[in-house]
Enzyme design. Structure first.
Site, mmCIF file in Angstrom:
data_model
loop_
_atom_site.group_PDB
_atom_site.id
_atom_site.type_symbol
_atom_site.label_atom_id
_atom_site.label_comp_id
_atom_site.label_asym_id
_atom_site.label_seq_id
_atom_site.Cartn_x
_atom_site.Cartn_y
_atom_site.Cartn_z
ATOM 1 C CG HIS A 122 -0.365 0.284 2.520
ATOM 2 N ND1 HIS A 122 -0.020 -0.703 3.425
ATOM 3 C CD2 HIS A 122 -0.029 1.448 3.121
ATOM 4 C CE1 HIS A 122 0.473 -0.157 4.510
ATOM 5 N NE2 HIS A 122 0.487 1.151 4.356
ATOM 6 C CG ASP A 152 0.158 -4.093 2.745
ATOM 7 O OD1 ASP A 152 0.294 -3.641 1.593
ATOM 8 O OD2 ASP A 152 0.034 -3.360 3.745
ATOM 9 C CB SER A 226 3.169 1.705 6.414
ATOM 10 O OG SER A 226 2.004 1.845 7.173
#
Length: 466
Positions: A122, A152, A226
């Site tokens: 993402h 992910d 992230s």
């Protein structure tokens, strides 16, 4: 003399009284804390020594090493923006959507000396241009090698001939609850940030399909972190920080990381094959608990109960049977479906795993060659189907069905997003429980118009005319 004797007696009595008073004070007050604590303990239970110094509390060396392989990732995308009245007022009427540059940021981890970087999918999704900045402020252009949207994970390659610092992989299967970990990110190009916490859960499943598996920690992770590193106190990479549990968008107590063993397998697949190789054991069933064990008349209270063995898979060839309870894969104990899927996520088709099962009260160890997960899928007329998982059965309160994985049929393309993930319960009133079975039923209809009973991903039951 008599008077002197009386004075002496009084003096001695006073001393004795003082000693008794002091002794009583010592027992009743000075030791009262000890007595109170002791009163809370079971007097018949033996006390155990507790060692509070076994875990290291100095993380400086691990942090100092890790910050050099954690990077800042800048994602530049060109997005179409529809004209609006305010823009029309200032800039004049625009009949066509305009391209506007948008910038997103995240973190990443260098995993090889020649510049391979792992981050979250993402973080780099829909990128037109990628820039990666190291802790020493050196910036490189990067390209996407491959991605795994389900877990992910994305793999990037930096455009450089420099030798770069890189992470050493740790064994995420060996982490323990309560073990100290560090979450390291490089958000907003502010150089690396380091937070500490403990492992609060392993093999945490956050998806409806039961195929995801995350390490849960209470180390603070915020937006921009992230794709950063989760490391142990030795500075070894044990996870890639992926998401947080939050109602505000900021960290409120829990964060999640993709285990390093799964991450390593994904990036090796992307390097070698260009895509992720998914392995399947070839069994269906569910995890045990006391109620289910009692219903099935099984002594074991933990493990994975096999309700069905798929034909032509490694499980069938190895001799696994309905009624077996899987309690261990190789050296990994299996206590739930998520621990089972987590371990299989780190394996490839053709790998051999030793499956320890309980059968009729006895332990049996069977070597199983893993099959391709694609064997559990089927295609028909532009529709791709796959078998549903125990988690999906539990979520939708159903016992059978087949999931629509993707749609390439142009006639239904506009409905693809809403139908993807839906579960087909029956075809013309005939129930279906297996993707191969569904494909055969559809093929036998010879192009006739069909009525499919479907549960959408939001839980609505509808009819689809195919």
């Amino acid at each position: 003399t008599a008077i002197m004797n009386k004075i002496s007696s009084l003096f001695i009595i006073s001393l004795l009284s003082g000693a008794v008073t002091l002794g009583a004070y010592k027992v009743l007050f000075t030791d009262s804390k000890t007595l109170n604590y002791a009163a809370q303990l079971q007097p018949t239970a033996p006390l155990k020594n507790v060692n509070f110094t076994s875990a290291p509390t100095d993380f400086s060396e691990a942090a100092e090493n890790a910050v050099h392989f954690v990077v800042h990732v800048k994602n530049i995308t060109m997005a179409k923006v529809q004209p609006n009245s305010l823009a029309d007022f200032f800039y004049g009427y625009q009949s066509q959507p305009q391209q506007r540059m948008q910038i997103g940021t995240g973190s990443g981890v260098i995993v090889s000396e020649d510049g391979y970087v792992v981050t979250n999918n993402h973080v780099i999704q829909n990128s037109s241009d990628l820039e990666v900045t190291l802790n020493n402020n050196t910036t490189y252009k990067a390209k996407v090698i491959g991605t795994d949207s389900k877990m992910d994970i994305a793999l990037l390659k930096l455009d450089t001939k420099d030798k770069l610092p890189y992470a050493t992989f740790g064994n995420s299967d060996q982490i323990k609850l309560g073990e100290w970990v560090l979450a390291i990110g490089n958000p907003y190009n502010l150089n690396s940030t380091v937070t500490a916490g403990i492992v609060s859960a392993k093999a945490r499943n956050l998806a409806n399909d039961g195929l995801q598996s995350f390490i849960q920690t209470d180390a603070a992770v915020n937006p921009g972190n992230s794709g950063g590193a989760l490391v142990n106190t030795r500075g070894e990479l044990i996870g890639i920080n992926t998401m947080i549990s939050s109602t505000t968008g900021s960290y409120v107590g829990y964060s999640f990381a993709v285990p390093s063993n799964i991450t390593r397998k994904i990036i090796e697949d992307l390097m070698q094959y260009g895509n992720v190789q998914h392995a399947a054991l070839g069994v269906e069933g569910g995890e045990l608990n006391s109620a289910i064990a009692e219903e099935l008349k099984i002594n074991s209270k933990q493990g994975f109960y096999i309700n069905k063995v798929t034909e032509k898979t490694g499980a069938e060839k190895a001799g696994l049977k309905k009624g077996d309870v899987i309690i261990q894969l190789d050296d990994q104990k299996i206590t739930s479906f998520s621990t089972l899927s987590s371990y299989l996520s780190s394996k490839r088709p053709e790998d051999v795993v030793h499956v320890l099962v309980i059968r009729e009260g006895k332990n049996l160890n069977l070597p199983v060659k893993l099959s391709k997960r694609e064997l559990l899928t089927a295609e028909y007329n532009g529709f791709k189907f796959e078998n549903i998982t125990p988690a999906e059965k539990k979520k939708f309160r159903i016992n059978q069905g087949v999931k629509i994985e993707s749609i390439e049929n142009s006639e239904f393309q506009r409905y693809a997003n809403s139908l993807k993930g839906s579960i087909i319960l029956s075809v013309d009133g005939q129930q279906v429980s297996d993707s191969k079975e569904l494909a055969k039923i559809l093929e036998s209809k010879n192009g006739e118009k069909l009525i499919l009973e479907i549960i959408t991903s939001s839980g609505q039951q509808v009819q689809l005319y195919l």
